[in-house]
Design a protein around this motif. Sequence first.
Motif: not given
Length: 150
Positions: A25-42
């Motif tokens: 859930q925390q990773l989902r929020h982080a990806v939603t907030a900054a999708p360019q920060a980690s393309p692999e995670a996104t």
Amino acid sequence: MPEELDDVLGVFAQQIESRFQMPLQQLRHAVTAAPQASPEATTTIRWYGLLEEAQGALSAAEDHLLAALDRAPAGELEDPVMALADRVNTLVAVRDGRAMVVRHLLDDNAPGNRTPGPWRGAARTGPAIATTPVPRPAVVPAVPVRGGVR
């Protein structure tokens, strides 16, 4: 959702959490907030969400099929029941395909993972396979003359 399906999604969730070192859930929020920060995670989170969606649709279709089978008379299955069975088969294929993508994204040894390639914009610096030049003779051999024709 049946328990074993929750376990499959749970295994993928656990692998994602292990890979990115944070709860899903925390990773989902982080990806939603900054999708360019980690393309692999996104990409991984996007495909995991698609997998959850496919699993939910499959579970609902299976429930509808079971209800239709309970109502169907013994013997022949009517077209609406067969259409539901086809829908379940299609959704199984969709779910399995999405699961394969998530598995591929989480596999460090999968082709294309963790290494730059031409599909990711890396410039090619040489041949794909290391080669050595073929030795050529310094002098071209003379062609023998036959019957006066050269």
